[in-house]
Write a protein that holds these residues in place. Structure first.
Motif, PDB file in Angstrom:
ATOM      1  N   MET A 298       0.818  -1.208   0.000  1.00  0.00           N
ATOM      2  CA  MET A 298       0.000   0.000   0.000  1.00  0.00           C
ATOM      3  C   MET A 298       0.852   1.258   0.000  1.00  0.00           C
ATOM      4  O   MET A 298       0.342   2.338   0.242  1.00  0.00           O
TER       5      MET A 298
ATOM      6  N   ARG B 266      -0.854   5.580   6.755  1.00  0.00           N
ATOM      7  CA  ARG B 266       0.154   4.549   7.032  1.00  0.00           C
ATOM      8  C   ARG B 266       1.064   4.977   8.173  1.00  0.00           C
ATOM      9  O   ARG B 266       1.381   4.195   9.065  1.00  0.00           O
TER      10      ARG B 266
ATOM     11  N   LYS C 129      -7.088   0.066  15.093  1.00  0.00           N
ATOM     12  CA  LYS C 129      -8.217  -0.528  14.379  1.00  0.00           C
ATOM     13  C   LYS C 129      -8.960   0.536  13.569  1.00  0.00           C
ATOM     14  O   LYS C 129      -9.295   0.320  12.412  1.00  0.00           O
TER      15      LYS C 129
ATOM     16  N   ALA D 296      -6.835   1.432  10.631  1.00  0.00           N
ATOM     17  CA  ALA D 296      -6.814   0.324   9.666  1.00  0.00           C
ATOM     18  C   ALA D 296      -8.066   0.339   8.794  1.00  0.00           C
ATOM     19  O   ALA D 296      -7.982   0.121   7.578  1.00  0.00           O
ATOM     20  N   TYR D 297      -9.220   0.617   9.388  1.00  0.00           N
ATOM     21  CA  TYR D 297     -10.457   0.723   8.606  1.00  0.00           C
ATOM     22  C   TYR D 297     -10.372   1.885   7.608  1.00  0.00           C
ATOM     23  O   TYR D 297     -10.777   1.757   6.452  1.00  0.00           O
ATOM     24  N   GLU D 298      -9.834   3.009   8.055  1.00  0.00           N
ATOM     25  CA  GLU D 298      -9.678   4.165   7.164  1.00  0.00           C
ATOM     26  C   GLU D 298      -8.699   3.857   6.029  1.00  0.00           C
ATOM     27  O   GLU D 298      -8.920   4.241   4.876  1.00  0.00           O
ATOM     28  N   LEU D 299      -7.624   3.151   6.367  1.00  0.00           N
ATOM     29  CA  LEU D 299      -6.633   2.742   5.366  1.00  0.00           C
ATOM     30  C   LEU D 299      -7.265   1.852   4.301  1.00  0.00           C
ATOM     31  O   LEU D 299      -7.054   2.051   3.100  1.00  0.00           O
ATOM     32  N   GLN D 300      -8.020   0.866   4.747  1.00  0.00           N
ATOM     33  CA  GLN D 300      -8.666  -0.050   3.803  1.00  0.00           C
ATOM     34  C   GLN D 300      -9.663   0.690   2.914  1.00  0.00           C
ATOM     35  O   GLN D 300      -9.748   0.437   1.720  1.00  0.00           O
ATOM     36  N   ALA D 301     -10.413   1.610   3.508  1.00  0.00           N
ATOM     37  CA  ALA D 301     -11.388   2.375   2.726  1.00  0.00           C
ATOM     38  C   ALA D 301     -10.678   3.232   1.675  1.00  0.00           C
ATOM     39  O   ALA D 301     -11.098   3.288   0.514  1.00  0.00           O
TER      40      ALA D 301
ATOM     41  N   ALA E 223      -7.638   2.724   0.388  1.00  0.00           N
ATOM     42  CA  ALA E 223      -6.999   1.839  -0.590  1.00  0.00           C
ATOM     43  C   ALA E 223      -8.027   1.230  -1.539  1.00  0.00           C
ATOM     44  O   ALA E 223      -7.735   0.992  -2.709  1.00  0.00           O
ATOM     45  N   SER E 224      -9.240   1.009  -1.051  1.00  0.00           N
ATOM     46  CA  SER E 224     -10.292   0.442  -1.897  1.00  0.00           C
ATOM     47  C   SER E 224     -10.760   1.430  -2.960  1.00  0.00           C
ATOM     48  O   SER E 224     -11.243   1.027  -4.014  1.00  0.00           O
TER      49      SER E 224
ATOM     50  N   TYR F 276      -6.769   2.353  -5.092  1.00  0.00           N
ATOM     51  CA  TYR F 276      -6.095   1.206  -5.728  1.00  0.00           C
ATOM     52  C   TYR F 276      -4.597   1.416  -5.899  1.00  0.00           C
ATOM     53  O   TYR F 276      -4.113   1.612  -7.008  1.00  0.00           O
TER      54      TYR F 276
END
Length: 88
Positions: free
Chosen positions: A2, A23, A36, A39-44, A46-47, A50
Motif C-alpha cells: 500500500m 500509514r 483498528k 486500519a479501517y480508514e486505510l482499507q477504505a 486503498a479500496s 487502488y
C-alpha cells in the motif's frame, strides 16, 4: 503493497499523500482501538485509490502418507525437517 510515497518511491509507483499519512499514523499509534480505526480508514482509502492491483493467487497442494510423522499440514509453508517415517 500500500505504499504510495510519491517522490520517495521508485518510478511508476503511486502517489497519494492521504494514504501515506494514514500509514504513518498506523505505524505510530500505540492504542489498539486507534490502530483498528486507522486500519479501517486505510482499507477504505486503498479500496477507492487502488495503490496496487492483485493479479492472482497460488496455492501449493501437499500430499503425504499416513506412515509419515512430524509433518504439519497446517503450516503456511512446507518445511522438510523433523519428518520421519513411522516405525513398523
Amino acid at each position: 503493497m500500500m505504499a504510495a510515497n510519491c517522490d520517495k518511491a521508485w518510478f511508476g509507483w503511486p502517489c497519494d499523500e492521504k494514504l501515506e499519512k494514514l500509514r504513518s499514523a498506523f505505524a505510530s499509534a500505540v492504542d489498539e482501538n486507534e490502530k483498528k480505526k486507522i486500519a479501517y480508514e486505510l482499507q477504505a482509502r486503498a479500496s477507492g485509490y487502488y495503490p496496487f492491483i492483485m493479479t492472482g493467487e497460488y496455492g501449493v497442494p501437499t500430499v503425504y502418507g499416513a506412515d509419515i510423522e512430524g509433518f504439519n499440514p497446517d503450516a503456511p509453508y512446507a518445511y522438510y525437517w523433523n519428518i520421519k517415517r513411522k516405525s513398523k
